[in-house]
Design a protein around this motif. Structure first.
Motif, PDB file in Angstrom:
ATOM      1  N   GLY A  30      22.812   9.258 -42.209  1.00  0.00           N
ATOM      2  CA  GLY A  30      21.974   8.854 -41.082  1.00  0.00           C
ATOM      3  C   GLY A  30      21.503  10.024 -40.245  1.00  0.00           C
ATOM      4  N   ALA A  31      21.491  11.239 -40.814  1.00  0.00           N
ATOM      5  CA  ALA A  31      21.053  12.423 -40.075  1.00  0.00           C
ATOM      6  C   ALA A  31      19.537  12.443 -39.948  1.00  0.00           C
ATOM      7  CB  ALA A  31      21.536  13.687 -40.768  1.00  0.00           C
ATOM      8  N   VAL A  32      19.045  12.727 -38.751  1.00  0.00           N
ATOM      9  CA  VAL A  32      17.599  12.823 -38.511  1.00  0.00           C
ATOM     10  C   VAL A  32      17.216  14.154 -37.871  1.00  0.00           C
ATOM     11  CG1 VAL A  32      17.271  10.336 -38.355  1.00  0.00           C
ATOM     12  CG2 VAL A  32      17.839  11.629 -36.291  1.00  0.00           C
ATOM     13  N   GLY A  33      18.218  14.979 -37.540  1.00  0.00           N
ATOM     14  CA  GLY A  33      17.938  16.277 -36.939  1.00  0.00           C
ATOM     15  C   GLY A  33      19.118  17.212 -37.111  1.00  0.00           C
ATOM     16  N   ILE A  34      18.853  18.527 -37.201  1.00  0.00           N
ATOM     17  CA  ILE A  34      19.903  19.524 -37.332  1.00  0.00           C
ATOM     18  C   ILE A  34      19.536  20.752 -36.512  1.00  0.00           C
ATOM     19  CG2 ILE A  34      20.989  18.945 -39.533  1.00  0.00           C
ATOM     20  CD1 ILE A  34      18.949  20.682 -40.944  1.00  0.00           C
ATOM     21  N   SER A  35      20.562  21.451 -36.043  1.00  0.00           N
ATOM     22  CA  SER A  35      20.352  22.680 -35.291  1.00  0.00           C
ATOM     23  C   SER A  35      21.610  23.529 -35.384  1.00  0.00           C
ATOM     24  CB  SER A  35      20.036  22.372 -33.826  1.00  0.00           C
ATOM     25  OG  SER A  35      19.782  23.560 -33.086  1.00  0.00           O
ATOM     26  N   THR A  36      21.459  24.828 -35.157  1.00  0.00           N
ATOM     27  CA  THR A  36      22.608  25.734 -35.152  1.00  0.00           C
ATOM     28  C   THR A  36      22.597  26.578 -33.888  1.00  0.00           C
ATOM     29  OG1 THR A  36      21.445  27.542 -36.277  1.00  0.00           O
ATOM     30  CG2 THR A  36      22.512  25.888 -37.670  1.00  0.00           C
ATOM     31  N   HIS A  37      23.775  27.038 -33.488  1.00  0.00           N
ATOM     32  CA  HIS A  37      23.919  27.977 -32.378  1.00  0.00           C
ATOM     33  C   HIS A  37      24.998  28.970 -32.793  1.00  0.00           C
ATOM     34  CE1 HIS A  37      25.291  28.988 -28.054  1.00  0.00           C
ATOM     35  NE2 HIS A  37      24.230  29.715 -28.373  1.00  0.00           N
ATOM     36  N   GLY A  38      24.575  30.121 -33.345  1.00  0.00           N
ATOM     37  CA  GLY A  38      25.542  31.059 -33.876  1.00  0.00           C
ATOM     38  C   GLY A  38      26.263  30.445 -35.058  1.00  0.00           C
ATOM     39  N   SER A  70       9.210  15.002 -17.276  1.00  0.00           N
ATOM     40  CA  SER A  70       9.786  14.606 -18.558  1.00  0.00           C
ATOM     41  C   SER A  70       9.570  15.728 -19.567  1.00  0.00           C
ATOM     42  CB  SER A  70       9.119  13.322 -19.055  1.00  0.00           C
ATOM     43  OG  SER A  70       9.673  12.906 -20.284  1.00  0.00           O
ATOM     44  N   ILE A  71      10.602  16.047 -20.346  1.00  0.00           N
ATOM     45  CA  ILE A  71      10.544  17.125 -21.328  1.00  0.00           C
ATOM     46  C   ILE A  71      10.283  16.540 -22.720  1.00  0.00           C
ATOM     47  CG2 ILE A  71      11.805  19.045 -22.369  1.00  0.00           C
ATOM     48  CD1 ILE A  71      10.970  19.462 -19.439  1.00  0.00           C
ATOM     49  N   LEU A  72       9.383  17.210 -23.465  1.00  0.00           N
ATOM     50  CA  LEU A  72       9.005  16.752 -24.800  1.00  0.00           C
ATOM     51  C   LEU A  72       9.792  17.431 -25.913  1.00  0.00           C
ATOM     52  CD1 LEU A  72       5.105  16.653 -24.541  1.00  0.00           C
ATOM     53  CD2 LEU A  72       6.655  14.703 -24.617  1.00  0.00           C
ATOM     54  N   LYS A  73      10.129  18.718 -25.715  1.00  0.00           N
ATOM     55  CA  LYS A  73      10.816  19.475 -26.753  1.00  0.00           C
ATOM     56  C   LYS A  73      11.595  20.612 -26.121  1.00  0.00           C
ATOM     57  CE  LYS A  73      10.220  21.992 -31.115  1.00  0.00           C
ATOM     58  NZ  LYS A  73       9.304  22.483 -32.167  1.00  0.00           N
ATOM     59  N   ILE A  74      12.710  20.999 -26.746  1.00  0.00           N
ATOM     60  CA  ILE A  74      13.500  22.149 -26.307  1.00  0.00           C
ATOM     61  C   ILE A  74      13.682  23.114 -27.466  1.00  0.00           C
ATOM     62  CG2 ILE A  74      14.719  20.986 -24.427  1.00  0.00           C
ATOM     63  CD1 ILE A  74      17.046  20.508 -26.361  1.00  0.00           C
ATOM     64  N   ALA A  75      13.925  24.388 -27.139  1.00  0.00           N
ATOM     65  CA  ALA A  75      14.182  25.413 -28.151  1.00  0.00           C
ATOM     66  C   ALA A  75      15.165  26.415 -27.575  1.00  0.00           C
ATOM     67  CB  ALA A  75      12.888  26.107 -28.556  1.00  0.00           C
ATOM     68  N   HIS A  76      16.270  26.641 -28.281  1.00  0.00           N
ATOM     69  CA  HIS A  76      17.353  27.476 -27.765  1.00  0.00           C
ATOM     70  C   HIS A  76      17.466  28.774 -28.532  1.00  0.00           C
ATOM     71  CE1 HIS A  76      21.724  28.418 -26.867  1.00  0.00           C
ATOM     72  NE2 HIS A  76      21.195  28.264 -25.677  1.00  0.00           N
ATOM     73  N   GLY A  77      17.512  29.907 -27.800  1.00  0.00           N
ATOM     74  CA  GLY A  77      17.769  31.201 -28.403  1.00  0.00           C
ATOM     75  C   GLY A  77      19.250  31.514 -28.334  1.00  0.00           C
ATOM     76  N   THR A  78      19.603  32.789 -28.369  1.00  0.00           N
ATOM     77  CA  THR A  78      21.023  33.146 -28.282  1.00  0.00           C
ATOM     78  C   THR A  78      21.609  32.744 -26.940  1.00  0.00           C
ATOM     79  OG1 THR A  78      20.754  34.995 -29.806  1.00  0.00           O
ATOM     80  CG2 THR A  78      22.677  35.043 -28.377  1.00  0.00           C
ATOM     81  N   ASN A  79      20.935  33.136 -25.859  1.00  0.00           N
ATOM     82  CA  ASN A  79      21.437  32.828 -24.517  1.00  0.00           C
ATOM     83  C   ASN A  79      20.324  32.387 -23.573  1.00  0.00           C
ATOM     84  OD1 ASN A  79      24.342  33.483 -24.722  1.00  0.00           O
ATOM     85  ND2 ASN A  79      23.600  35.550 -25.152  1.00  0.00           N
ATOM     86  N   HIS A  80      19.243  31.833 -24.126  1.00  0.00           N
ATOM     87  CA  HIS A  80      18.192  31.307 -23.259  1.00  0.00           C
ATOM     88  C   HIS A  80      17.608  30.037 -23.867  1.00  0.00           C
ATOM     89  CE1 HIS A  80      15.542  33.309 -26.157  1.00  0.00           C
ATOM     90  NE2 HIS A  80      14.488  32.755 -25.580  1.00  0.00           N
ATOM     91  N   LYS A  98      24.649  33.194 -40.932  1.00  0.00           N
ATOM     92  CA  LYS A  98      24.723  33.507 -42.358  1.00  0.00           C
ATOM     93  C   LYS A  98      25.003  32.235 -43.157  1.00  0.00           C
ATOM     94  CE  LYS A  98      26.011  38.391 -42.031  1.00  0.00           C
ATOM     95  NZ  LYS A  98      26.894  39.458 -42.554  1.00  0.00           N
ATOM     96  N   TYR A  99      24.354  31.172 -42.768  1.00  0.00           N
ATOM     97  CA  TYR A  99      24.502  29.891 -43.452  1.00  0.00           C
ATOM     98  C   TYR A  99      23.261  29.056 -43.205  1.00  0.00           C
ATOM     99  CZ  TYR A  99      25.719  27.908 -38.856  1.00  0.00           C
ATOM    100  OH  TYR A  99      25.698  27.501 -37.551  1.00  0.00           O
ATOM    101  N   ASN A 100      23.132  27.953 -43.938  1.00  0.00           N
ATOM    102  CA  ASN A 100      21.980  27.069 -43.806  1.00  0.00           C
ATOM    103  C   ASN A 100      22.420  25.615 -43.834  1.00  0.00           C
ATOM    104  OD1 ASN A 100      19.732  29.048 -43.940  1.00  0.00           O
ATOM    105  ND2 ASN A 100      20.535  29.423 -45.990  1.00  0.00           N
ATOM    106  N   LEU A 101      21.581  24.760 -43.259  1.00  0.00           N
ATOM    107  CA  LEU A 101      21.751  23.318 -43.314  1.00  0.00           C
ATOM    108  C   LEU A 101      20.447  22.702 -43.794  1.00  0.00           C
ATOM    109  CD1 LEU A 101      23.395  22.707 -39.813  1.00  0.00           C
ATOM    110  CD2 LEU A 101      24.593  22.900 -41.987  1.00  0.00           C
TER     111      LEU A 101
END
Length: 362
Positions: free
Chosen positions: A114-122, A195-205, A67-70
């Protein structure tokens, strides 16, 4: 346009979009000021523009939390707004009830720059800095309302939830009480590390895209979100099966982008075709059904979106260029810059001018 790439994201009942001109737009639930402006009845049924700072700064990246944004501005500062019960805004304000738009700060009160990326987890937020380190704040870090640097983590290229991807293609898991741990198991048929190019996280996966265009998943799987034709969880990375993809490879291949939400996973291939798998009780897979569990990888065909496009600009979605997922909805961008949203609409988060029910595609 000066490095601004249009994107979309979804929270727990609201949606957010970044346009090519750097403007930020939000719609849906607004019970915690997560839209960044005042609304009647605690929601907005249509997108409205958000003002970032006193100078109405352009944004370059956005991310939605529960319930918030960045948003990262052109200045490389990070703006946050919405619910702050767990310090997830990181604004250093002692009044946790303050939900207005403000900058993220360190403990000494200086702005994070100097921020270049953002992410949230809950209710936890992660900021990738230009020097390859990660700043964190929120629930998983003692509800602290200011940013601090994760120790033992360097040369990071991307953050997604509580996972980080290094420049060398390694995946690391972050936690408050331990140093980051490397995720093992991304190997080819000969046992060589991939080698991994990108990741994406759900609630628990977690999803991971390797350099060969294959997708790997690990974690919870009660809704089939791992794409392994089962609902068995996995603590090690496993390859996603191709499902309905028309290819000779038994696994999903030729993938160029991935996304994950609460219980849903999604991918885009080189042809611009979209594939989704996982929970579908709100129609968030975009199929003409709401089967609760779909563990196959299921591509979104043109026939699935006819008669459902609200603005009637086109009869079907062809080339998909961007994808993101909210709590129970999925958002995509096509090659012409149109935004499509499908799934839960109880708070107007589909942006179709009405509220209630769910829809295959809006």
């Amino acid at each position: 346009n000066g490095g601004i790439y249009p994107m979309v994201d979804g929270g727990k009942g609201h949606s957010i979009a970044l346009k090519y001109d750097g403007t930020v737009w939000t719609w849906g639930l607004n019970d915690s000021n997560q839209l960044g402006y005042e609304t009647e009845n605690g929601m907005s049924l249509e997108p409205k523009k958000v003002t970032l700072g006193a100078n109405n700064e352009q944004a370059v990246l956005i991310a939605a939390g529960d319930k918030y944004n960045l948003a990262i501005g052109m200045s490389s500062k990070v703006y946050s707004w919405g619910n702050n019960n767990n310090g997830q805004l990181g604004n250093g304000n002692d009044d946790r009830s303050a939900t207005g738009i403000d900058t993220v700060k360190y403990k000494d009160g200086t702005d994070v720059e100097g921020a270049v990326g953002i992410s949230t987890h809950g209710n936890t937020a992660y900021i990738l800095l230009a020097n390859g380190t990660v700043a964190v704040f929120g629930e998983e870090y003692d509800n602290q309302n200011y940013a601090s640097i994760v120790s033992g983590l360097n040369n990071i290229l991307q953050v997604s939830g509580n996972y980080a991807l290094s420049i060398s293609g390694e995946v690391w898991k972050m936690s408050k009480d331990n140093i980051p741990t490397k995720v093992m198991g991304y190997k080819d048929d000969n046992g060589n590390e991939l080698s991994i190019l990108k990741i994406a996280h759900g609630t628990n996966h977690l999803l991971a895209l390797d350099t060969n265009g294959n997708v790997w998943t690990l974690g919870a799987n009660e809704h089939g979100q791992l794409g392994t034709n089962s609902r068995t969880a996995s603590t090690v990375p496993v390859k996603v099966y191709k499902g309905e993809q028309n290819s000779g490879d038994p696994y999903l291949s030729g993938i160029v982008d991935i996304s994950a939400s609460k219980f849903v996973s999604a991918a885009i291939d080189v042809n611009g075709d979209i594939y989704r798998w996982g929970a579908n009780e709100y129609g968030q897979l975009g199929r003409n059904s709401t089967s609760k569990f779909l563990s196959d990888v299921t591509p979104l065909a043109s026939s699935d979106v006819t008669d459902n496009v609200v603005d009637e600009k086109k009869d079907s979605i062809t080339t998909v260029t961007g994808i993101a997922a909210g709590g129970n909805n999925t958002i995509i961008i096509d090659a012409e810059g149109n935004v499509y949203n499908f799934g839960d609409n109880r708070h107007g988060q589909l942006g179709m001018g009405s509220v209630g029910g769910s829809k295959n595609v809006a």
